[in-house]
Scaffold this motif. Structure first.
Motif, PDB file in Angstrom:
ATOM      1  N   SER A   1       3.332   5.637  -7.483  1.00  0.00           N
ATOM      2  CA  SER A   1       2.137   6.476  -7.514  1.00  0.00           C
ATOM      3  C   SER A   1       1.697   6.918  -6.119  1.00  0.00           C
ATOM      4  CB  SER A   1       0.986   5.730  -8.195  1.00  0.00           C
ATOM      5  OG  SER A   1       0.535   4.678  -7.376  1.00  0.00           O
ATOM      6  N   ALA A   2       2.018   6.138  -5.100  1.00  0.00           N
ATOM      7  CA  ALA A   2       1.564   6.490  -3.755  1.00  0.00           C
ATOM      8  C   ALA A   2       2.014   7.892  -3.382  1.00  0.00           C
ATOM      9  CB  ALA A   2       2.089   5.479  -2.747  1.00  0.00           C
ATOM     10  N   CYS A   3       3.238   8.258  -3.727  1.00  0.00           N
ATOM     11  CA  CYS A   3       3.770   9.553  -3.316  1.00  0.00           C
ATOM     12  C   CYS A   3       3.761  10.574  -4.449  1.00  0.00           C
ATOM     13  CB  CYS A   3       5.203   9.397  -2.802  1.00  0.00           C
ATOM     14  SG  CYS A   3       5.338   8.198  -1.476  1.00  0.00           S
TER      15      CYS A   3
ATOM     16  N   ALA B   1       2.536   2.568 -11.204  1.00  0.00           N
ATOM     17  CA  ALA B   1       1.393   2.485 -10.292  1.00  0.00           C
ATOM     18  C   ALA B   1       1.757   1.729  -9.022  1.00  0.00           C
ATOM     19  CB  ALA B   1       0.220   1.803 -10.993  1.00  0.00           C
ATOM     20  N   GLU B   2       2.533   0.664  -9.176  1.00  0.00           N
ATOM     21  CA  GLU B   2       2.816  -0.155  -7.996  1.00  0.00           C
ATOM     22  C   GLU B   2       3.890   0.438  -7.111  1.00  0.00           C
ATOM     23  OE1 GLU B   2       3.694  -4.020  -9.473  1.00  0.00           O
ATOM     24  OE2 GLU B   2       1.590  -4.438  -9.955  1.00  0.00           O
ATOM     25  N   ASN B   3       4.809   1.205  -7.707  1.00  0.00           N
ATOM     26  CA  ASN B   3       5.982   1.586  -6.926  1.00  0.00           C
ATOM     27  C   ASN B   3       6.164   3.072  -6.688  1.00  0.00           C
ATOM     28  OD1 ASN B   3       7.347  -1.108  -6.605  1.00  0.00           O
ATOM     29  ND2 ASN B   3       7.021  -1.028  -8.811  1.00  0.00           N
TER      30      ASN B   3
ATOM     31  N   ALA C   1       0.830  -1.206   0.000  1.00  0.00           N
ATOM     32  CA  ALA C   1       0.000   0.000   0.000  1.00  0.00           C
ATOM     33  C   ALA C   1       0.864   1.256   0.000  1.00  0.00           C
ATOM     34  CB  ALA C   1      -0.923  -0.006   1.213  1.00  0.00           C
ATOM     35  N   TRP C   2       1.986   1.210   0.694  1.00  0.00           N
ATOM     36  CA  TRP C   2       2.751   2.449   0.902  1.00  0.00           C
ATOM     37  C   TRP C   2       3.366   2.976  -0.379  1.00  0.00           C
ATOM     38  CZ3 TRP C   2       8.275   2.806   0.810  1.00  0.00           C
ATOM     39  CH2 TRP C   2       8.918   1.589   0.532  1.00  0.00           C
ATOM     40  N   THR C   3       3.583   2.125  -1.389  1.00  0.00           N
ATOM     41  CA  THR C   3       4.105   2.662  -2.642  1.00  0.00           C
ATOM     42  C   THR C   3       3.062   2.672  -3.748  1.00  0.00           C
ATOM     43  OG1 THR C   3       4.913   0.517  -3.392  1.00  0.00           O
ATOM     44  CG2 THR C   3       6.474   1.896  -2.206  1.00  0.00           C
ATOM     45  N   SER C   4       1.922   1.995  -3.549  1.00  0.00           N
ATOM     46  CA  SER C   4       1.010   1.844  -4.677  1.00  0.00           C
ATOM     47  C   SER C   4      -0.316   2.579  -4.515  1.00  0.00           C
ATOM     48  CB  SER C   4       0.733   0.360  -4.932  1.00  0.00           C
ATOM     49  OG  SER C   4      -0.028  -0.167  -3.878  1.00  0.00           O
ATOM     50  N   LEU C   5      -0.642   3.048  -3.316  1.00  0.00           N
ATOM     51  CA  LEU C   5      -1.920   3.735  -3.151  1.00  0.00           C
ATOM     52  C   LEU C   5      -1.688   5.221  -2.956  1.00  0.00           C
ATOM     53  CD1 LEU C   5      -3.763   1.271  -0.750  1.00  0.00           C
ATOM     54  CD2 LEU C   5      -3.867   1.397  -3.239  1.00  0.00           C
ATOM     55  N   PRO C   6      -2.032   6.042  -3.948  1.00  0.00           N
ATOM     56  CA  PRO C   6      -1.784   7.482  -3.813  1.00  0.00           C
ATOM     57  C   PRO C   6      -2.551   8.059  -2.626  1.00  0.00           C
ATOM     58  CG  PRO C   6      -2.409   6.919  -6.066  1.00  0.00           C
ATOM     59  CD  PRO C   6      -2.620   5.700  -5.247  1.00  0.00           C
ATOM     60  N   THR C   7      -1.937   8.986  -1.936  1.00  0.00           N
ATOM     61  CA  THR C   7      -2.663   9.732  -0.924  1.00  0.00           C
ATOM     62  C   THR C   7      -3.827  10.429  -1.616  1.00  0.00           C
ATOM     63  OG1 THR C   7      -0.512  10.184   0.063  1.00  0.00           O
ATOM     64  CG2 THR C   7      -2.389  11.390   0.947  1.00  0.00           C
TER      65      THR C   7
ATOM     66  N   GLY D   1       0.365  14.300  -6.351  1.00  0.00           N
ATOM     67  CA  GLY D   1       0.808  13.504  -5.218  1.00  0.00           C
ATOM     68  C   GLY D   1       1.351  14.403  -4.129  1.00  0.00           C
TER      69      GLY D   1
ATOM     70  N   LEU E   1       3.734  12.257   3.369  1.00  0.00           N
ATOM     71  CA  LEU E   1       4.788  11.383   2.846  1.00  0.00           C
ATOM     72  C   LEU E   1       5.282  10.419   3.926  1.00  0.00           C
ATOM     73  CD1 LEU E   1       6.657  14.015   0.699  1.00  0.00           C
ATOM     74  CD2 LEU E   1       5.597  11.926  -0.139  1.00  0.00           C
TER      75      LEU E   1
ATOM     76  N   LEU F   1      -4.814  16.479   0.278  1.00  0.00           N
ATOM     77  CA  LEU F   1      -3.598  17.258   0.095  1.00  0.00           C
ATOM     78  C   LEU F   1      -3.910  18.712  -0.206  1.00  0.00           C
ATOM     79  CD1 LEU F   1      -1.566  14.701  -2.059  1.00  0.00           C
ATOM     80  CD2 LEU F   1      -1.302  15.217   0.361  1.00  0.00           C
TER      81      LEU F   1
ATOM     82  N   GLN G   1       3.014   7.557   4.177  1.00  0.00           N
ATOM     83  CA  GLN G   1       3.244   6.542   3.139  1.00  0.00           C
ATOM     84  C   GLN G   1       4.550   5.798   3.408  1.00  0.00           C
ATOM     85  OE1 GLN G   1      -0.195   7.426   0.849  1.00  0.00           O
ATOM     86  NE2 GLN G   1       1.263   5.776   0.592  1.00  0.00           N
TER      87      GLN G   1
END
Lengths: 503, 235
Positions: free
Chosen positions: B53-55, B49-51, A378-384, B63, A401, A389, A404
Motif C-alpha cells: 500500500s505504501a507505493c 496493506a503491509e507490503n 513504514a516504507w512498504t506499509s504507509l501510503p504516501t 498511490g 517512490l 501526490l 518510500q
C-alpha cells in the motif's frame, strides 16, 4: 631435601632482588596498611583493573587474527567466530568484559564521589581516575568500530556529525577523524591504531600513576559524620590512625578483592558463554533493510539525547556540554578539597549524583526501548499521503517512490505517519533549499546516514525534486542558492536534447 | 533482549492506543488496514496493506506507483504475470513485490493466495486488452515513428522534449525520470493510463478514454523507444 629447595628459592630471590629491586618494589604494595573499615566498598577499583587485564590478554589474542582493513575486517571476525576453536568465546569475553569494566569504573567512581574520597590529599588520584574513565570510554568506542558493521557505521556517523559542528575547524577535524570526508578504509586503520596502541598505552601509564598515588597517599577511610578533612592536619592524623587500627593489604583486603573479582569473572564468563560475542551486525549500508543500528550501551544515552533534543539547540549543547562536563569532573577536587566527607552531611552532592544517575539511566533505558526508533516496515506499509501526490510531475512521483523505496520513511514521517527519528518532512521544502536537500541526502548529518553512492544521481534528483514540493500552500520555495540547478534538470530535459529531438 | 523490550513496549503501546481509540471513538483514517478492509478478503487485505500500500496506494488507488485496483488492468496482465511480479518485484524498478528485498518473504502458496484475493476483490468483470501488455510480447519500436506519435498525441499535455516552459502534466522526457522507470512501466502507463491522475489510457475501450484516440501495439512500442532515445541522446 625440603630445606635445600627452600635455600635454592631463597638464593634465586636474593639474586633477583639484588639485581632488580623487585621485591622491595612489590613488598610495600603487599604490606601497605589500609583502613580496617575499608571492607567491600573498595573492591570495585580492583575489579576494574582485573577486567582491564582480561581486555589486554584477550585483545592481544584477537589482534593476532583480526584483519584491520575495510575489506577484510568483517570476514575476519566471522572467521574468528566460526573457524577458530573457541574464537567466539574470545570475542565474547572481550566484549562482555569491556562492558563489565565500564560498569566497574562507573561504580568505583560513584563510590569515590559519594564518600568524597577525592578530597585532600587525593585530588590527583581523582583527576587521574577521571582520565582513566575517558580512556575506558574511548577504548569502548574505538572497540565498537573494530566490528566494522552497521553499529560501527552508526557510532562513527554520530561521532563525525558531532565533530562536524565545531565552528570553522569542524570540516577539517572530521576529515582527520575519518581519514577523508566519508567513512572508509582509512577510518578503520586510524581507529585500529588508537584502539590497540595509543589508548592501551595511555591507560597503562595512567593506571601506573593511579597505583603509585594509592601507595603514596593510602586508601581513604570510610567517612564518618563530623570527621572533617583539614589539609593542615589530615596527613598526620591519617598516619596515626592507620598505624593503630589499619591492616596489611595482603591478606586482609586482598582476600575480599579476590573473592569479588572471582565472582565477577564467573558472571562475565557465563554471560560471554550464554550470550555470545557482540556483532558483527550486518555490513554497513544505509539502504539495507531490517537494520536498526544502535551504539553500544555505554553510548546509548548520547544517541537518545541526540534523538530527543530539539534540532535548534543540538549544536549548542553538543559543543558546550562536553567541555563543561570534562572541566567539572577534573576540577571537582579543586573546588572542594576539605570539610565533611559523609554523604549525610553533603546532601547537595548526593542529590546531584542521584539526578545525574537518573538522567543517564533513563536515557539509556529509552535508548533500549527506543520509542522513536525507525518504523521498520513504514516504507512498504504507509501510503504516501494522497495530498502530496496531487499535481506532481512524473519525476516528482518517482521521487515519492524513492522516498518510500529507500526507506527514508522509516525515520521520517509524512502526514503524521512514519518513523520519528528524523524530523517530519511535511514542510521540508520551505526549510531547505535544493542544494541543502541534496547535501543532506548524500552526506547525511545529524543522526542521518549518508546515502552517498547508494542512491544514483537520478534517484537523488527525483527525491529532492519531490521534497521541494513539500511545503505549506502558498509558501515560497526555500531561498535558494541552488535555484539555477533546479531550473536546468528536474522539470525539463536539457537544451541538448531539444536540438537533437528537433531535427 | 532488546526485542523482548520492544515487544513489551509495543504491547503496552498497543493497549494504550486501543484504549484511546475506544475512548475517543475515532479511528485514524489513514491507517491502511482500515481503508482497505472493505474491498479485499481478510488475509490479502492485511498483506496488501503491509507490503504494497505504501507505493500502490491505500485501497489500490492513489498511490505514487500505478493503481492495482483496476479490473481491466488485472485482466490484461493475467494471473501468471501478477504472480511473477508479486514473487520477484520489478527488476530494475522500485517494486520489491514480496521478494528478497521486501519484508514479506512469502512462499509460493502465500503469493498465489494473495494474487487470487486481489483478482477477487479488484478484478471482477475486467476486460483483457486485445494487444499484449508485456513488453516482451510487444513488437519492436521505431523512434522516428514514435516521435510523430508523441507530437500528435502526447505533446499537448507533456510538452515537447526539452521545452523550457513546464508542461501541463509534467515532462516524461526528463532524463532523470527515464532512468527511474522501466520500459514496462512506460508501456503500462500508455496502455492503461493513470486514470486517477488524469492520464488517459490509449489502448482500451476504456470508459475514461477519448473515443477517437486509440494507439496500436506498434505505435505504443514506437513511443516507448522514442522516449528512451531522448534520454540516451543526453548521455
Amino acid at each position: 631435601m625440603f630445606r635445600s629447595i627452600k635455600n635454592m628459592v631463597g638464593g634465586l630471590l636474593g639474586w633477583t632482588e639484588s639485581r632488580s629491586g623487585v621485591i622491595s618494589f612489590v613488598q610495600p604494595i603487599l604490606t601497605h596498611r589500609v583502613p580496617r573499615d575499608a571492607k567491600w566498598w573498595y573492591v570495585f577499583g580492583s575489579a576494574s583493573l582485573m577486567f582491564f587485564s582480561i581486555q589486554v590478554v584477550t585483545g592481544i589474542l584477537l589482534a593476532t587474527m583480526y584483519a584491520p582493513s575495510a575489506a577484510e575486517a568483517y570476514s575476519s571476525l566471522q572467521y574468528i567466530d566460526q573457524e577458530v576453536p573457541f574464537g567466539w568465546m574470545l570475542r565474547a569475553l572481550h566484549a562482555w568484559s569491556s562492558n563489565a569494566m565500564i560498569l566497574m569504573v562507573v561504580i568505583h567512581m560513584s563510590q569515590v564521589f559519594l564518600h568524597a574520597s577525592f578530597k585532600f590529599p587525593r585530588e590527583l588520584m581523582w583527576m587521574v581516575g577521571v582520565l582513566l574513565l575517558f580512556c575506558t570510554l574511548a577504548l569502548a568506542f574505538t572497540g565498537q568500530i573494530m566490528r566494522w558493521d552497521q553499529d560501527a557505521y552508526w557510532g562513527l556517523g554520530i561521532g563525525a556529525a558531532i565533530v562536524d559542528r565545531v565552528p570553522v575547524l569542524g570540516n577539517q577535524m572530521r576529515n582527520v577523524m575519518l581519514g577523508g570526508p566519508y567513512i572508509g578504509g582509512a577510518t578503520l586503520s586510524r581507529f585500529f591504531a588508537l584502539h590497540v596502541f595509543v589508548l592501551p598505552g595511555l591507560t597503562i601509564a595512567l593506571i601506573g600513576a593511579h597505583m603509585a598515588l594509592i601507595l603514596k597517599n593510602g586508601i581513604s577511610e570510610m567517612p564518618k559524620p563530623g570527621m572533617v578533612v583539614d589539609p593542615k592536619t589530615y596527613v598526620e592524623e591519617y598516619e596515626e590512625r592507620i598505624k593503630k587500627t589499619g591492616v596489611a593489604f595482603m591478606p586482609d583486603a586482598a582476600q575480599r578483592d579476590m573473592v569479588f573479582c572471582g565472582l565477577m569473572l564467573i558472571i562475565v564468563g557465563f554471560l560471554a558463554w550464554y550470550l555470545g560475542p557482540v556483532g558483527p551486525n550486518g555490513i554497513p549500508n544505509p539502504t539495507i533493510i531490517d537494520a536498526n543500528p544502535r551504539p553500544d550501551y555505554a553510548f546509548l544515552w548520547i544517541f537518545t539525547a541526540m534523538a530527543l533534543m530539539p534540532p535548534q539547540i543540538e549544536t549548542a549543547v553538543l559543543l558546550i556540554a562536553p567541555p563543561i562536563v570534562v572541566l567539572f569532573l577534573l576540577g571537582l577536587p579543586l573546588i572542594s578539597n576539605r570539610g565533611e566527607r559523609a554523604p549525610s552531611r553533603r546532601p547537595g552532592a548526593v542529590l546531584a549524583y542521584v539526578l545525574i544517575a537518573t538522567a543517564l539511566g533513563t536515557l539509556t533505558w529509552l535508548g533500549v526501548v527506543s520509542a522513536w526508533s525507525p518504523v521498520m516496515d513504514a516504507w512498504t506499509s504507509l501510503p504516501t499521503p494522497v495530498k502530496y501526490l496531487v499535481g506532481r510531475t512524473p519525476l516528482e512521483m518517482q521521487g515519492a517512490l524513492v522516498l518510500q523505496h529507500s526507506q527514508c520513511r522509516n525515520c521520517h514521517s509524512l502526514g503524521g505517519e512514519g518513523g520519528l527519528r528524523g524530523p517530519n518532512l511535511d514542510n521540508v521544502g520551505s526549510r531547505k533549499s535544493w542544494d541543502q536537500l541534496v547535501r543532506q541526502v548524500q552526506q547525511g548529518g545529524g543522526n542521518m546516514p549518508a546515502y552517498g553512492k547508494n542512491l544514483s544521481s537520478a534517484e537523488t534528483t527525483a527525491v529532492v525534486a519531490f521534497m521541494t514540493t513539500l511545503r505549506n500552500a502558498g509558501a515560497p520555495e526555500s531561498s535558494i542558492p541552488g535555484a539555477m540547478e533546479r531550473q536546468s534538470s528536474p522539470d525539463q530535459a536539457p537544451k541538448a536534447v531539444a536540438s537533437e529531438a528537433g531535427k | 533482549m532488546s526485542t523482548t523490550f520492544k515487544n513489551i513496549s509495543a504491547l503496552v503501546g498497543g493497549l494504550l492506543a486501543a484504549a484511546c481509540l475506544q475512548a475517543c471513538g475515532k479511528i485514524s483514517a489513514t491507517d491502511p488496514a482500515d481503508t482497505v478492509v472493505a474491498s479485499l478478503p481478510q488475509a490479502a487485505m492485511t498483506n496488501y496493506a503491509e507490503n504494497c500500500s505504501a507505493c500502490h496506494g491505500a485501497n489500490g488507488v492513489n498511490g505514487a506507483a500505478r493503481q492495482l485496483a483496476d479490473a481491466n488492468y488485472l485482466a490484461s496482465v493475467g494471473r501468471d504475470a501478477l504472480i511473477n511480479i508479486t514473487t520477484n518485484g520489478v527488476p530494475g524498478g522500485f517494486c520489491p513485490g514480496s521478494g528478497p528485498a521486501s519484508l514479506a518473504h512469502w512462499n509460493p502458496k502465500q503469493v498465489a493466495e494473495f494474487v487470487d484475493g486481489m483478482l477477487d476483490a479488484w478484478g471482477k468483470n475486467g476486460v483483457a486488452l486485445s494487444i499484449p501488455w508485456s513488453v516482451k510480447l510487444a513488437p519492436a519500436g521505431n523512434a522516428s515513428n514514435g516521435q510523430a506519435v508523441y507530437a500528435a498525441t502526447c505533446q499537448s499535455c507533456h510538452g515537447a522534449p526539452g521545452a523550457t516552459v513546464p508542461s501541463a502534466s509534467g515532462s516524461v522526457t526528463d532524463p532523470n525520470y527515464l532512468r527511474l522507470i522501466t520500459n514496462q512501466g512506460l508501456r503500462s502507463a500508455i496502455l492503461f493510463g493513470r486514470p486517477e491522475r488524469g492520464m488517459p489510457g490509449w489502448s482500451g475501450p476504456f470508459p475514461h478514454q477519448a473515443a477517437d484516440r486509440k494507439l496500436s501495439s506498434q505505435e505504443i512500442s514506437d513511443v516507448v523507444v522514442f522516449l528512451r532515445s531522448t534520454a540516451s541522446q543526453k548521455q
